[in-house]
Design a protein around this motif. Sequence first.
Motif, short mmCIF file in Angstrom:
data_model
loop_
_atom_site.label_atom_id
_atom_site.label_comp_id
_atom_site.label_asym_id
_atom_site.label_seq_id
_atom_site.Cartn_x
_atom_site.Cartn_y
_atom_site.Cartn_z
N ASN A 174 18.93 -5.55 43.86
CA ASN A 174 17.54 -5.73 43.91
C ASN A 174 16.89 -6.70 44.18
OD1 ASN A 174 15.06 -4.13 43.50
ND2 ASN A 174 15.24 -3.91 41.06
N GLY A 175 17.44 -7.60 44.62
CA GLY A 175 17.41 -8.84 44.65
C GLY A 175 15.48 -9.35 44.90
N ALA A 176 14.45 -9.67 44.96
CA ALA A 176 13.50 -10.23 45.50
C ALA A 176 13.24 -11.58 45.23
CB ALA A 176 12.28 -9.18 44.33
N ILE A 177 12.79 -12.76 46.13
CA ILE A 177 12.05 -13.90 46.23
C ILE A 177 11.02 -14.22 47.32
CG2 ILE A 177 13.13 -16.03 47.30
CD1 ILE A 177 15.82 -15.29 47.85
N ALA A 178 10.51 -15.13 46.38
CA ALA A 178 8.70 -15.06 46.67
C ALA A 178 8.71 -17.10 46.73
CB ALA A 178 7.73 -15.12 45.61
N ASP A 179 7.61 -16.98 47.38
CA ASP A 179 6.81 -18.75 47.69
C ASP A 179 6.03 -18.37 46.80
OD1 ASP A 179 7.11 -21.20 47.56
OD2 ASP A 179 6.29 -21.35 50.05
N VAL A 180 5.70 -19.76 46.31
CA VAL A 180 4.87 -19.84 45.78
C VAL A 180 3.57 -21.06 45.40
CG1 VAL A 180 2.78 -20.45 43.04
CG2 VAL A 180 4.69 -17.71 43.38
N ALA A 181 2.68 -21.68 46.24
CA ALA A 181 1.94 -22.72 46.07
C ALA A 181 0.66 -22.57 44.74
CB ALA A 181 1.56 -22.88 47.72
N LEU A 182 1.13 -24.40 44.03
CA LEU A 182 -0.42 -23.96 43.18
C LEU A 182 -1.11 -25.47 43.87
CD1 LEU A 182 2.84 -23.26 42.36
CD2 LEU A 182 0.80 -22.94 39.96
N PRO A 183 -2.17 -25.31 43.90
CA PRO A 183 -2.75 -27.03 44.04
C PRO A 183 -2.69 -27.55 42.55
CG PRO A 183 -4.30 -24.82 44.44
CD PRO A 183 -3.27 -24.80 43.84
N ALA A 184 -3.03 -28.69 42.42
CA ALA A 184 -3.03 -29.69 40.97
C ALA A 184 -3.93 -29.09 39.86
CB ALA A 184 -3.45 -30.98 41.69
N GLY A 185 -3.33 -28.70 39.12
CA GLY A 185 -3.96 -28.95 37.68
C GLY A 185 -3.88 -26.72 37.72
N ILE A 200 13.11 -20.17 38.95
CA ILE A 200 12.08 -20.72 39.48
C ILE A 200 12.92 -22.10 40.06
CG2 ILE A 200 9.62 -21.94 38.75
CD1 ILE A 200 9.33 -19.75 36.56
N TYR A 201 12.65 -22.11 41.26
CA TYR A 201 13.47 -24.01 41.67
C TYR A 201 11.87 -24.40 42.15
CZ TYR A 201 15.21 -26.84 44.43
OH TYR A 201 16.18 -27.91 44.45
N ALA A 237 2.37 -28.21 43.87
CA ALA A 237 3.58 -27.69 43.04
C ALA A 237 3.75 -26.61 44.65
CB ALA A 237 3.90 -27.76 41.89
N GLY A 238 5.13 -26.62 44.77
CA GLY A 238 5.45 -25.39 45.26
C GLY A 238 6.42 -24.82 44.78
N VAL A 239 7.32 -23.88 44.42
CA VAL A 239 8.11 -22.95 43.90
C VAL A 239 8.94 -21.88 44.90
CG1 VAL A 239 7.44 -23.98 41.40
CG2 VAL A 239 7.29 -21.43 42.24
N LEU A 240 9.89 -21.90 44.57
CA LEU A 240 10.57 -20.35 44.85
C LEU A 240 10.51 -19.37 43.56
CD1 LEU A 240 13.48 -21.34 47.49
CD2 LEU A 240 11.60 -20.50 48.04
#
Length: 281
Positions: A174-185, A200-201, A237-240
């Motif tokens: 049941n694997g799922a993976i997302a890439d998230v980009a967050l602006p500063a703050g 969270i990587y 920041a960017g996280v998986l």
Amino acid sequence: MKITKVLTAYATQDGDGVNIRRIPGFDGKYLDPFLMIDELKSDDESDYIGGFPPHPHRGIETFTYILKGGFEHKDQMGNTEAIRAGDVQWMSTGSGVMHSEMPLADAEQGLHGFQIWLNMPSADKMREPQYQDTTEHPAPSFTNQQGISLKALAGTWQFESQQLASSLQNLAANGAIADVALPAGKELYLPALKQQKVMIYIHTGSLESAQGETFDSGKLLIVEPSSDICIRAEAAAGVLILAADPLNQPIAHMGPFVMTTEAEIRQAVSDYQNGYFGSLS
């Protein structure tokens, strides 16, 4: 959000001298059902130009995601595909795959990408191999009013009012993976996911937890099951986000082969030596 464990990627090499950062999980202790998270990030061609010449796999799924640059994938099933920035590739190796991944000649601006290994349920390890990528059906994404974006690399994700369904829906466990980009703050909130293993990587920038802890790139945060996700970016920041359900099964591992017993590993080696995995033309 409660973090139960923090792991740090370490520098190593694989393939033909490719420099990577790796978080291994072949002991099944913390990452199950994930086996390995490799990050390749360099603007120096000498770090990756050797690529990953032809090699076999059995019993795992490989998940490749490219942020910058690209690789050409080839396998004995006849698949040949250029995987470029934004593309995702999934290969369920099952009973056996022979493949190569070599840097694209026209990718001159460095390389940043991931290869993630997932374990397969014991009952599925000898099924026929499968291959899929997103070159014709790009991963869907949504950016909210705060400028936070979520790209659904595999599985289906709910981000605010948007449901994002990747074309890759058949990952093991049941694997799922997302890439998230967050602006500063800015702060990301997601309700608890249905999967019991959530990690969270951090691949870019740094995060701050609700408790005020700071985590830099190369850190893997393992989240308590059924916990929500709440992270804040100090700098952009960017996280998986990786989610799946643990398999809780024995792991026998040798190089590119991951099975359930040592006898199965010996059989994989014998099959490879006897040409079972085929060859690349």
